[in-house]
Design a protein around this motif. Structure first.
Motif, mmCIF file in Angstrom:
data_model
loop_
_atom_site.group_PDB
_atom_site.id
_atom_site.type_symbol
_atom_site.label_atom_id
_atom_site.label_comp_id
_atom_site.label_asym_id
_atom_site.label_seq_id
_atom_site.Cartn_x
_atom_site.Cartn_y
_atom_site.Cartn_z
ATOM 1 N N VAL A 21 0.841 -1.201 0.000
ATOM 2 C CA VAL A 21 0.000 0.000 0.000
ATOM 3 C C VAL A 21 0.879 1.255 0.000
ATOM 4 O O VAL A 21 0.648 2.186 -0.785
ATOM 5 C CB VAL A 21 -0.977 0.002 1.193
ATOM 6 C CG1 VAL A 21 -1.687 1.341 1.315
ATOM 7 C CG2 VAL A 21 -1.976 -1.141 1.056
ATOM 8 N N GLU A 22 1.876 1.278 0.844
ATOM 9 C CA GLU A 22 2.748 2.457 0.903
ATOM 10 C C GLU A 22 3.465 2.671 -0.426
ATOM 11 O O GLU A 22 3.575 3.802 -0.900
ATOM 12 C CB GLU A 22 3.754 2.327 2.051
ATOM 13 C CG GLU A 22 3.121 2.328 3.427
ATOM 14 C CD GLU A 22 2.268 3.545 3.719
ATOM 15 O OE1 GLU A 22 2.705 4.687 3.461
ATOM 16 O OE2 GLU A 22 1.129 3.382 4.201
ATOM 17 N N TYR A 25 1.071 4.263 -3.077
ATOM 18 C CA TYR A 25 0.500 5.583 -2.846
ATOM 19 C C TYR A 25 1.517 6.692 -2.595
ATOM 20 O O TYR A 25 1.260 7.850 -2.905
ATOM 21 C CB TYR A 25 -0.440 5.553 -1.634
ATOM 22 C CG TYR A 25 -1.806 5.012 -1.930
ATOM 23 C CD1 TYR A 25 -2.839 5.857 -2.303
ATOM 24 C CD2 TYR A 25 -2.077 3.655 -1.829
ATOM 25 C CE1 TYR A 25 -4.109 5.373 -2.560
ATOM 26 C CE2 TYR A 25 -3.342 3.152 -2.087
ATOM 27 C CZ TYR A 25 -4.346 4.018 -2.450
ATOM 28 O OH TYR A 25 -5.605 3.530 -2.710
ATOM 29 N N ARG A 26 2.634 6.378 -1.955
ATOM 30 C CA ARG A 26 3.524 7.431 -1.459
ATOM 31 C C ARG A 26 4.962 7.239 -1.935
ATOM 32 O O ARG A 26 5.408 6.133 -2.211
ATOM 33 C CB ARG A 26 3.530 7.444 0.073
ATOM 34 C CG ARG A 26 2.185 7.649 0.716
ATOM 35 C CD ARG A 26 1.724 9.097 0.632
ATOM 36 N NE ARG A 26 0.663 9.338 1.579
ATOM 37 C CZ ARG A 26 -0.626 9.185 1.309
ATOM 38 N NH1 ARG A 26 -1.016 8.806 0.129
ATOM 39 N NH2 ARG A 26 -1.535 9.419 2.236
ATOM 40 N N ALA A 30 6.048 5.085 -5.689
ATOM 41 C CA ALA A 30 4.714 5.295 -6.255
ATOM 42 C C ALA A 30 4.788 6.005 -7.606
ATOM 43 O O ALA A 30 3.963 5.759 -8.487
ATOM 44 C CB ALA A 30 3.846 6.098 -5.289
ATOM 45 N N SER A 35 -0.766 5.969 -11.210
ATOM 46 C CA SER A 35 -1.756 6.422 -10.236
ATOM 47 C C SER A 35 -1.137 6.467 -8.846
ATOM 48 O O SER A 35 -0.876 5.430 -8.247
ATOM 49 C CB SER A 35 -2.957 5.472 -10.244
ATOM 50 O OG SER A 35 -3.847 5.838 -9.230
ATOM 51 N N HIS A 36 -0.890 7.663 -8.348
ATOM 52 C CA HIS A 36 -0.305 7.799 -7.013
ATOM 53 C C HIS A 36 -0.710 9.143 -6.420
ATOM 54 O O HIS A 36 -1.256 9.997 -7.110
ATOM 55 C CB HIS A 36 1.218 7.660 -7.065
ATOM 56 C CG HIS A 36 1.885 8.723 -7.886
ATOM 57 N ND1 HIS A 36 2.151 9.977 -7.413
ATOM 58 C CD2 HIS A 36 2.317 8.719 -9.171
ATOM 59 C CE1 HIS A 36 2.724 10.698 -8.348
ATOM 60 N NE2 HIS A 36 2.833 9.960 -9.443
ATOM 61 N N GLU A 37 -0.423 9.293 -5.131
ATOM 62 C CA GLU A 37 -0.708 10.542 -4.427
ATOM 63 C C GLU A 37 0.579 11.230 -3.971
ATOM 64 O O GLU A 37 0.540 12.160 -3.175
ATOM 65 C CB GLU A 37 -1.574 10.256 -3.193
ATOM 66 C CG GLU A 37 -2.902 9.647 -3.504
ATOM 67 C CD GLU A 37 -3.675 9.194 -2.270
ATOM 68 O OE1 GLU A 37 -4.867 8.917 -2.413
ATOM 69 O OE2 GLU A 37 -3.089 9.106 -1.165
ATOM 70 N N ARG A 45 0.251 6.253 4.064
ATOM 71 C CA ARG A 45 -1.110 6.074 3.550
ATOM 72 C C ARG A 45 -1.946 5.342 4.583
ATOM 73 O O ARG A 45 -3.137 5.561 4.735
ATOM 74 C CB ARG A 45 -1.061 5.303 2.225
ATOM 75 C CG ARG A 45 -2.408 4.765 1.717
ATOM 76 C CD ARG A 45 -3.422 5.869 1.510
ATOM 77 N NE ARG A 45 -4.672 5.388 0.971
ATOM 78 C CZ ARG A 45 -5.661 4.826 1.694
ATOM 79 N NH1 ARG A 45 -5.526 4.649 2.980
ATOM 80 N NH2 ARG A 45 -6.778 4.443 1.117
ATOM 81 N N SER A 91 -4.815 -0.786 -4.477
ATOM 82 C CA SER A 91 -3.367 -0.626 -4.627
ATOM 83 C C SER A 91 -2.849 -1.684 -5.583
ATOM 84 O O SER A 91 -3.184 -2.855 -5.451
ATOM 85 C CB SER A 91 -2.656 -0.818 -3.274
ATOM 86 O OG SER A 91 -3.186 0.007 -2.282
ATOM 87 N N ARG A 130 -7.448 14.337 -8.607
ATOM 88 C CA ARG A 130 -6.893 13.176 -9.311
ATOM 89 C C ARG A 130 -7.757 12.837 -10.533
ATOM 90 O O ARG A 130 -8.349 11.772 -10.634
ATOM 91 C CB ARG A 130 -6.759 12.000 -8.350
ATOM 92 C CG ARG A 130 -5.784 12.352 -7.205
ATOM 93 C CD ARG A 130 -5.449 11.204 -6.342
ATOM 94 N NE ARG A 130 -4.664 10.239 -7.112
ATOM 95 C CZ ARG A 130 -4.553 8.965 -6.787
ATOM 96 N NH1 ARG A 130 -5.158 8.497 -5.723
ATOM 97 N NH2 ARG A 130 -3.839 8.153 -7.522
#
Length: 175
Positions: A21-22, A25-26, A30, A35-37, A45, A91, A130
C-alpha cells in the motif's frame, strides 16, 4: 510473470500488505506507476494497526492479489449497510500498473459486495484533483455524485498534505 491469484488477506499478509500500500501511494516508488498521491501527500497512507483492524473487522474484506508468492495488489470492500458497500485502498504494485490488475481487483471487490454483503451499490471517494484516476473509475461505470467530503488534513495517519485544498469526491456504481 505469473497471473495473480486474488484471495482474502490473512494476518500473515500484514507486513507485505502494508509495504504494498505504501509503495503504491507514497514516495518515489509510487511515481513509477500512473496512479499515485506522492505529489499531493507525504507521510503514510496507512499503518499496521489500521490494517490489523481491517483484517479483524467482519464488515470489511481485504482482498490481495498474489503472484509468485508476492503481494502485487489489494483492495478493501466494506459493508456500509442499507445495500451499499465501500471500495477503498485499491493498490497495485507500481511496476504492474496499466496491466489490468486494478480492474480485476475492482471486479473482485464488487463481487464481495454483492455476494457477502448483499449490496446493490458501491461507493468510493477519490481526492478531487486526481482527474486521471476519476476518469479511470468512470470508464469502469462509476459516476460522480456531486458530493464532496473533507480530507482529514490534520490527521497524520492519512498522510501529510503537500497542498492546501484536498477534498474527496464521491463516486458510485450500481452493482
Amino acid at each position: 510473470m505469473t497471473d495473480p491469484v486474488i484471495r482474502d488477506a490473512t494476518p500473515a499478509d500484514l507486513e507485505p500488505l502494508h509495504a504494498l500500500v505504501e509503495s503504491a501511494y507514497r514516495g518515489d516508488s509510487a511515481r513509477r506507476g500512473w496512479s499515485h498521491e506522492a505529489d499531493l501527500l507525504d507521510g503514510q497512507r496507512t499503518d499496521a494497526q489500521e490494517l490489523k483492524t481491517l483484517l479483524a473487522d467482519t464488515t470489511q474484506v481485504v482482498l490481495v492479489a498474489e503472484a509468485s508468492g508476492e503481494l502485487v495488489g489489494c483492495v478493501v470492500a466494506a459493508d456500509k449497510g442499507q445495500g451499499t458497500a465501500y471500495l477503498g485502498m485499491l493498490s497495485v504494485d507500481p511496476d504492474r500498473q496499466a496491466g489490468g490488475l486494478g480492474r480485476r481487483l475492482v471486479g473482485a471487490a464488487e463481487a464481495v459486495a454483492r455476494e457477502r454483503f448483499g449490496a446493490g451499490r458501491m461507493e468510493m471517494t477519490v481526492i478531487h484533483s486526481r482527474a486521471e484516476l476519476i476518469a479511470w473509475y468512470e470508464r469502469l461505470g462509476y459516476r460522480l455524485t456531486g458530493e464532496r467530503r473533507p480530507f482529514p488534513m490534520q490527521d497524520p495517519r492519512f498522510g501529510l498534505p503537500r497542498v492546501d485544498d484536498l477534498t474527496f469526491v464521491v463516486l458510485t456504481r450500481d452493482l
